[in-house]
Scaffold this motif. Structure first.
Motif, PDB file in Angstrom:
ATOM      1  N   TRP A   3      -5.629 128.991  29.053  1.00  0.00           N
ATOM      2  CA  TRP A   3      -4.773 127.881  29.459  1.00  0.00           C
ATOM      3  C   TRP A   3      -3.953 127.296  28.309  1.00  0.00           C
ATOM      4  O   TRP A   3      -2.970 126.584  28.548  1.00  0.00           O
ATOM      5  N   ARG A   4      -4.311 127.579  27.114  1.00  0.00           N
ATOM      6  CA  ARG A   4      -3.629 126.958  25.973  1.00  0.00           C
ATOM      7  C   ARG A   4      -2.226 127.531  25.769  1.00  0.00           C
ATOM      8  O   ARG A   4      -1.980 128.704  26.016  1.00  0.00           O
ATOM      9  N   GLY A   5      -1.329 126.671  25.304  1.00  0.00           N
ATOM     10  CA  GLY A   5       0.020 127.112  24.958  1.00  0.00           C
ATOM     11  C   GLY A   5       0.956 127.263  26.136  1.00  0.00           C
ATOM     12  O   GLY A   5       2.037 127.832  25.996  1.00  0.00           O
ATOM     13  N   ARG A   6       0.557 126.749  27.298  1.00  0.00           N
ATOM     14  CA  ARG A   6       1.421 126.861  28.469  1.00  0.00           C
ATOM     15  C   ARG A   6       1.911 125.484  28.922  1.00  0.00           C
ATOM     16  O   ARG A   6       1.530 124.460  28.369  1.00  0.00           O
ATOM     17  N   ARG A   7       2.717 125.468  29.941  1.00  0.00           N
ATOM     18  CA  ARG A   7       3.390 124.248  30.388  1.00  0.00           C
ATOM     19  C   ARG A   7       2.393 123.166  30.797  1.00  0.00           C
ATOM     20  O   ARG A   7       1.403 123.433  31.475  1.00  0.00           O
ATOM     21  N   SER A   8       2.694 121.939  30.395  1.00  0.00           N
ATOM     22  CA  SER A   8       1.920 120.783  30.826  1.00  0.00           C
ATOM     23  C   SER A   8       2.680 120.038  31.917  1.00  0.00           C
ATOM     24  O   SER A   8       3.915 120.039  31.933  1.00  0.00           O
ATOM     25  N   SER A   9       1.959 119.409  32.803  1.00  0.00           N
ATOM     26  CA  SER A   9       2.590 118.644  33.874  1.00  0.00           C
ATOM     27  C   SER A   9       3.067 117.293  33.365  1.00  0.00           C
ATOM     28  O   SER A   9       2.460 116.688  32.478  1.00  0.00           O
ATOM     29  N   ARG A  10       4.139 116.818  33.962  1.00  0.00           N
ATOM     30  CA  ARG A  10       4.621 115.465  33.669  1.00  0.00           C
ATOM     31  C   ARG A  10       3.951 114.434  34.566  1.00  0.00           C
ATOM     32  O   ARG A  10       4.120 113.224  34.354  1.00  0.00           O
ATOM     33  N   ASN A  11       3.195 114.898  35.557  1.00  0.00           N
ATOM     34  CA  ASN A  11       2.617 113.995  36.560  1.00  0.00           C
ATOM     35  C   ASN A  11       1.200 113.560  36.196  1.00  0.00           C
ATOM     36  O   ASN A  11       0.284 113.633  37.008  1.00  0.00           O
ATOM     37  N   ILE A  12       1.062 113.109  34.948  1.00  0.00           N
ATOM     38  CA  ILE A  12      -0.225 112.635  34.445  1.00  0.00           C
ATOM     39  C   ILE A  12      -0.116 111.142  34.136  1.00  0.00           C
ATOM     40  O   ILE A  12       0.810 110.708  33.443  1.00  0.00           O
ATOM     41  N   ASP A  13      -1.052 110.377  34.673  1.00  0.00           N
ATOM     42  CA  ASP A  13      -1.155 108.947  34.380  1.00  0.00           C
ATOM     43  C   ASP A  13      -2.487 108.749  33.660  1.00  0.00           C
ATOM     44  O   ASP A  13      -3.541 108.650  34.280  1.00  0.00           O
TER      45      ASP A  13
END
Length: 281
Positions: A3-13
């Motif tokens: 999972w490392r080095g890939r896209r992160s979501s912007r939908n995190i609170d």
């Protein structure tokens, strides 16, 4: 899992740095929620209440390196669910995917479904289309449930996103309406069907994410299966010193949860996740 080095979501609170609210910060309603959960599952919640009572309300607590890693992990897994369901849901159900928000909290939290404590575990609120997760739950899975590992943690997130998919499809609304009009035993049985379908959807996500991102490593599928087993109602009730009572199950037995997870994984087909039809409804 890779999972490392890939896209992160912007939908995190991420609310974890706001602090762990004590019983005073939680309020009477929140404390009643904790007590009710402890009673229902037959769990001694005295240690939880004692811990909350000893901590001042609103106390800030800096994020540890482990906390930050959990946050990064959850963000990447959430992004994977976005990519998978944005393709699968229109293709298989002719519905556009609406991205939910993942709320990371510590101790207790307020949602559009009411106040909740970490003692309840991760949950999805259809009223605000948000998944709520205290990342300390991952530590509990590893230390108390013998179900650790990033694939196990990903299963937890994918299961809650499965509830979001059910909400978008109208399943949650229909079932919740029906549950209010039937007996307690029938209501529990409907709840089990909802949870098993979310497990099946989690299995679809695992299959699709692996095909798209080469996500799985050796042993990952077994980790997810151990997690599904650990959260079976029979395992939870037995662990609390109670004789498992199927009429009281709300999430399904360990075997059922594993079976439906693998059904989703093996088929990759939402039509194969119709737990209601399988139950003759």
């Amino acid at each position: 899992m890779q999972w490392r080095g890939r896209r992160s979501s912007r939908n995190i609170d991420d609310r974890r740095s706001l602090g762990r609210r004590g019983a005073g910060g939680m309020g009477i309603v929140g404390m009643l929620v904790v007590l009710a959960v402890g009673y229902f599952f037959g769990v001694d919640i005295a240690p939880i209440v004692g811990e909350l009572d000893q901590q001042p309300a609103g106390t800030g607590q800096p994020l540890s390196a482990r906390d930050r890693e959990y946050g990064e992990f959850a963000s990447v897994i959430l992004a994977d669910t976005e990519d998978v369901w944005a393709a699968v849901l229109p293709q298989q159900a002719d519905i556009s995917y609406v991205e939910p928000t993942l709320v990371l909290f510590r101790g207790s939290v307020q949602s559009a479904c009411g106040g909740a404590s970490a003692a309840m575990g991760p949950f999805y609120c259809p009223n605000d289309q948000r998944v709520y997760l205290d990342t300390d739950f991952f530590e509990q899975m590893q230390q108390r449930m013998q179900a650790g590992g990033d694939a196990a943690f990903a299963y937890v997130i994918a299961h809650e996103i499965g509830h979001h998919v059910q909400n978008l499809m109208g399943t949650l609304g229909q079932v919740n309406s029906l549950r209010s009009r039937v007996s307690k035993a029938d209501s529990n049985a409907l709840s089990v069907l909802v949870e098993l379908q979310a497990d099946c959807y989690a299995g679809i996500w695992v299959r699709q994410a692996d095909q798209r991102f080469d996500l799985l490593e050796t042993g990952d599928l077994q980790e997810a299966m151990r997690a599904a087993h650990a959260v079976g109602d029979d395992v939870i009730q037995a662990g609390a010193g109670r004789t498992p009572m199927p009429d009281s199950f709300t999430h399904g037995s360990a075997r059922q949860r594993q079976d439906w997870l693998m059904r989703g994984y093996n088929s990759g087909d939402m039509a194969q996740c119709d737990t209601f039809a399988a139950a003759g409804l």
